[in-house]
Scaffold this active site. Structure first.
Site, PDB file in Angstrom:
ATOM      1  N   GLU A  55       0.775  -1.243   0.124  1.00 22.02           N
ATOM      2  CA  GLU A  55      -0.087   0.030  -0.072  1.00 22.02           C
ATOM      3  C   GLU A  55       0.951   1.323   0.012  1.00 22.02           C
ATOM      4  OE1 GLU A  55      -2.061  -2.851   2.888  1.00 22.02           O
ATOM      5  OE2 GLU A  55      -0.061  -2.491   2.111  1.00 22.02           O
ATOM      6  N   GLY A 296      11.318 -39.893   2.548  1.00 18.27           N
ATOM      7  CA  GLY A 296      11.373 -41.256   2.169  1.00 18.27           C
ATOM      8  C   GLY A 296       9.714 -41.755   2.481  1.00 18.27           C
TER       9      GLY A 296
END
Length: 364
Positions: A55, A296
């Protein structure tokens, strides 16, 4: 409520916000567009924590033309002092006429208060334009603020029949170069990358972002219940912060790891393993918005079983591996009613491979 022009300007604000995809952590990715008489007079996007918010940049570019203008924001403006002053004050001081926000800020310190202050100042405020797109852009920030948990994305690469590695441990490379590069792009947007000791032992990965440009490296998190990591592992020498999470006390090994720049925390569950839900809460406390998992089958299964995964990022190669290691070491089912439901979000071709994004049901 919203015009076609409103949609176009908000779409532009989202484009700007996306430029901060890999840099704003732990802050949200935010874009702003200032429009006067149908013409863009100011734009801005938040680059990184501590720097001006979107902004402020857009208002500075607009200058005096911001008076009476419409400001399009991808997130409700902040109404509290953080690293920077409240953006609400800047909008009020600029005397803008209208503010259109894509969504409310889920941060409990804001959560509608910014919009209320704008309305109290006599500014026409609208909210909810392209809200879903804005939420997706900040899915990790929303998760951390609303659930006190990071958004956990688990990545896996496999053959079409679900193999992730040969029985002798070889897994490089199942997918092609384009898919690997795409995977690094997903790494780069995460705040942290998590793996397990099994993957470090078998593959010795660096777990860094290398195949795409980046200005930072995510925190690397190693789940190593028994502190078995080899002190020469690449993970420990690739540069950048490493958090090792264990379930036992081993002062000598802990000191050796600290000497290599690692931080060690102990989070044990009743079974003597790392308490994964507690780890997720700890990572959120450390302002981790998006957590990227590359592990894994055993750790993947544990994370899924304990409800720690929100989204799967799966790369499928056009090949068959036959009897090979799988994606998840989940126990066999006796009934299909016990299967874990998923919702497909996208399926796209990446080079010769297929990328599938799926979410666990109820996480949308």
């Amino acid at each position: 409520m919203f015009t076609p022009a409103d949609h176009d300007f908000m779409a532009r604000a989202l484009e700007l916000a996306a430029q901060g995809l890999t840099t704003t952590t732990p802050n949200p990715r935010v874009g702003a567009v200032v429009v006067r008489e149908g013409r863009v007079v100011g734009e801005g996007w938040h680059r990184r924590a501590g720097e001006p918010h979107a902004e402020l940049l857009a208002l500075a570019q607009a200058g005096g033309q911001a008076r009476g203008a419409t400001v399009y924001l991808t997130l409700e403006p902040c109404s509290h002092f953080g690293r920077t002053p409240p953006c609400v004050d800047a909008l009020i001081d600029a005397r803008v006429g209208r503010v259109v926000a894509a969504m409310e800020d889920p941060n409990p310190r804001v959560n509608g208060r910014g919009l209320e202050r704008l309305r109290a100042a006599g500014i026409d405020v609208r909210c909810g334009l392209l809200e879903q797109e804005a939420r997706e852009l900040n899915i990790g920030f929303v998760s951390r603020m609303s659930r006190e948990l990071p958004w956990v994305r688990l990545k896996v690469a496999a053959s079409l029949d679900g193999g992730t590695a040969l029985r002798n441990g070889r897994s490089q490379w199942i997918t092609g170069e384009a898919a690997r590069t795409d995977g690094h792009a997903w790494r780069s947007r995460a705040c942290a990358i998590l793996t397990g000791i099994g993957t470090v032992r078998d593959d010795d990965p660096e777990l860094t972002v290398r195949l795409v440009p980046t200005t930072r490296q995510p925190l690397r998190v190693l789940v190593d219940s028994r502190l078995e990591v080899d002190l020469d592992a690449k993970l420990l020498h690739a540069g950048g912060p490493v958090l090792v999470v264990c379930a036992i006390d081993n002062p000598d090994k802990e000191q050796e790891l600290r000497d290599r720049g690692c931080e060690i925390i102990k989070l044990a569950n009743a079974a003597g393993k790392v308490d994964l839900p507690a780890l997720m809460r700890e990572l959120a406390r450390r302002e981790i918005n998006e957590l990227h998992v590359e592990a894994g089958a055993r750790l993947n299964a544990s994370l899924v079983r304990e409800g720690c995964v929100d989204e799967l990022l799966v790369y499928l190669a056009p090949s068959l591996l036959g009897d090979a290691a799988g994606m998840f070491a989940l126990p066999p089912l006796d009934d299909l009613a016990g299967r874990i439901p998923l919702v497909f979000r996208s399926a796209d071709r990446v080079g010769d491979d297929l990328r599938i994004v799926a979410r666990f049901a109820g996480r949308d």
